[in-house]
Scaffold this motif. Sequence first.
Motif, PDB file in Angstrom:
ATOM      1  N   ASN A 124      33.908 -31.688  27.343  1.00 20.05           N
ATOM      2  CA  ASN A 124      35.139 -31.591  28.118  1.00 20.05           C
ATOM      3  C   ASN A 124      35.874 -32.893  28.376  1.00 20.05           C
ATOM      4  N   SER A 175      34.160 -29.671  19.514  1.00 15.67           N
ATOM      5  CA  SER A 175      34.809 -28.785  20.475  1.00 15.67           C
ATOM      6  C   SER A 175      35.736 -29.532  21.421  1.00 15.67           C
ATOM      7  N   ASN A 176      35.460 -30.811  21.638  1.00 14.22           N
ATOM      8  CA  ASN A 176      36.171 -31.587  22.657  1.00 14.22           C
ATOM      9  C   ASN A 176      37.587 -31.936  22.195  1.00 14.22           C
ATOM     10  N   ARG A 177      38.583 -31.571  22.975  1.00 13.60           N
ATOM     11  CA  ARG A 177      39.978 -31.825  22.603  1.00 13.60           C
ATOM     12  C   ARG A 177      40.324 -33.305  22.647  1.00 13.60           C
ATOM     13  N   HIS A 178      39.457 -34.131  23.270  1.00 16.50           N
ATOM     14  CA  HIS A 178      39.740 -35.559  23.408  1.00 16.50           C
ATOM     15  C   HIS A 178      39.021 -36.416  22.367  1.00 16.50           C
ATOM     16  N   ARG A 211      40.374 -26.041  16.278  1.00 13.78           N
ATOM     17  CA  ARG A 211      41.095 -26.986  17.123  1.00 13.78           C
ATOM     18  C   ARG A 211      42.603 -26.768  17.073  1.00 13.78           C
ATOM     19  N   ALA A 212      43.241 -27.076  18.198  1.00 17.04           N
ATOM     20  CA  ALA A 212      44.700 -26.931  18.271  1.00 17.04           C
ATOM     21  C   ALA A 212      45.426 -28.147  17.712  1.00 17.04           C
ATOM     22  N   ASP A 213      44.728 -29.276  17.595  1.00 18.73           N
ATOM     23  CA  ASP A 213      45.373 -30.509  17.137  1.00 18.73           C
ATOM     24  C   ASP A 213      45.034 -30.828  15.680  1.00 18.73           C
ATOM     25  N   THR A 249      47.808 -23.723  20.418  1.00 19.10           N
ATOM     26  CA  THR A 249      47.613 -24.364  21.718  1.00 19.10           C
ATOM     27  C   THR A 249      46.140 -24.245  22.102  1.00 19.10           C
ATOM     28  N   TRP A 250      45.711 -25.109  23.003  1.00 14.58           N
ATOM     29  CA  TRP A 250      44.329 -25.061  23.454  1.00 14.58           C
ATOM     30  C   TRP A 250      44.012 -23.789  24.237  1.00 14.58           C
ATOM     31  N   ARG A 281      43.159 -21.254  21.727  1.00 11.45           N
ATOM     32  CA  ARG A 281      41.809 -21.423  21.194  1.00 11.45           C
ATOM     33  C   ARG A 281      40.783 -20.823  22.147  1.00 11.45           C
TER      34      ARG A 281
END
Length: 351
Positions: A70, A93-96, A120-122, A151-152, A155
């Motif tokens: 997260n 999994s981490n969006r960052h 992933r959204a990105d 978008t996240w 997801r």
Amino acid sequence: MVQHPNPELRAQATSLWLWLTPAQREALLTDPDPVVSEAVRESSRNLDPAAMEAALPERDCHYRSLLLVNYAVSQTVAEQCLAQGRDQWALASNRHTPGDVVARLARDPEPGVRERVAARADLDPALLAVLAEDPDETVRTRARLQPLPRTWPQRAALDRVVGHTSECVGPVGEMFLEPEASWYEACAVSEEPLLRRVAATCAWLPGELVQGLASDPDPQVRHLLALNHPLAPSAIVLDAFMSVPRHRPYLLTLTRLPRTGLGHLLDHADADVRTLAAADSSLAEPPVRLLADPEPGVRRAAAANPLLPLELVSSLLEDPELAESAAANPSLPVARLHELLDRGGLLATAP
């Protein structure tokens, strides 16, 4: 709570820092109250890679996984994980997670890691194209399931159903950030069953789309709709009751679950289904034979059915196993109920 006049509640809002919008975070960052400021100082560390790096435990544990899934990930932490061959799923999994690390994870030998990247959204369009031709079907499916842009929250909504049956998903709660309603509506008319399953979990889907999903050829769509939408037709709610045993306690709380017209289920192989039918007050004849059913729950439901002859109900009051159910039978007259109260030593006052 971000704008609440009580500073304690504004401070509480900071606990959802990862889900707040940039404008909401900015409002809390400039809040003059010291209680809020201290809460912001702690919560804003979630998006500080250096702070996460300092707090990350070396040992494998729940807290380590929570941080890596997260919170903001530094390049140093990501490189260490890859070098040690650990936590790849969490990083994927981490969006960052840094973009160059994501690209390397897309080539990970573990399909589960590549599937997380494909969701992933990105995702870079070129990388998505590669994953869409992945040798693993699960990875290909996730890559092709939803085109860019994504978008996240979308997801997260997909994660609730992809790879799971309706028995596993069940009734879902509202997420902190839900996808826009138009996205769910588009999913409802998609040719892709997985997207229709996502739509079936949306409790505010318009009625006309609910009717379409109620007759969907995919039983998982129908069952998810029955478990999640207040307008789901009674017929599919009953079908879900018979097909999704894990969620029968929840389905029994719904007024949409039929309680009458169940005579055709009196001989059903499943005892829970026979129990439901045994309580049906619209049966063509009293369910006397179910008083001898091998399952206690079926016998109790039959004993409480108001269609039973009063004499039979009275005799069941002497049966140690069925007395309680018989006492709940609505066919018992008031005078008989008072007799039962008197027998128990309770003061019964006539209305």
